[in-house]
Design a protein around this motif. Structure first.
Motif: not given
Length: 111
Positions: A37, A39, A43-45
């Motif tokens: 992932y 981030r 921002n969102e992950r």
């Protein structure tokens, strides 16, 4: 003992490459799907890529064709090869098996 540890981040110019590593310890690993992932600030992950225990891979559309995920179960390691990096790839990158998370490694793409 930290279950997952990321490394390999850094500062790179646009168009450059980096190879991130996710080293596992103390967890089963070989039967786990491993996820990368990222981030970015504010921002969102976002899910970048994942690899199943038998090597099936999937990528986010934004990195398809530029990033490659691979694993070595004997070494309990997953790699994320990142090529043709863009400024929008700048983020903290994390690996996870869905239960455990690493501390993240910073990738900065800037000239």
């Amino acid at each position: 003992q930290v279950p997952l540890v990321e490394s390999g981040g850094g500062l790179v110019q646009p168009g450059g490459s980096l190879r991130l590593s996710c080293q596992a310890s103390g967890i089963r690993f070989s039967s786990d799907t491993i996820y990368w992932y990222r981030r970015a600030p504010g921002n969102e992950r976002d899910l970048v890529a994942h690899i199943t225990n038998n090597g099936f891979t999937m990528y986010a559309a934004s990195v398809q064709g530029r990033f490659a995920i691979s694993r070595d179960n004997a070494k309990k390691t997953v790699w994320l090869q990142m090529n043709s990096l863009k400024p929008e790839d700048t983020a903290v990158y994390y690996c996870s098996n869905g239960f455990n998370w690493g501390q993240g490694t910073q990738v900065t793409v800037s000239s």
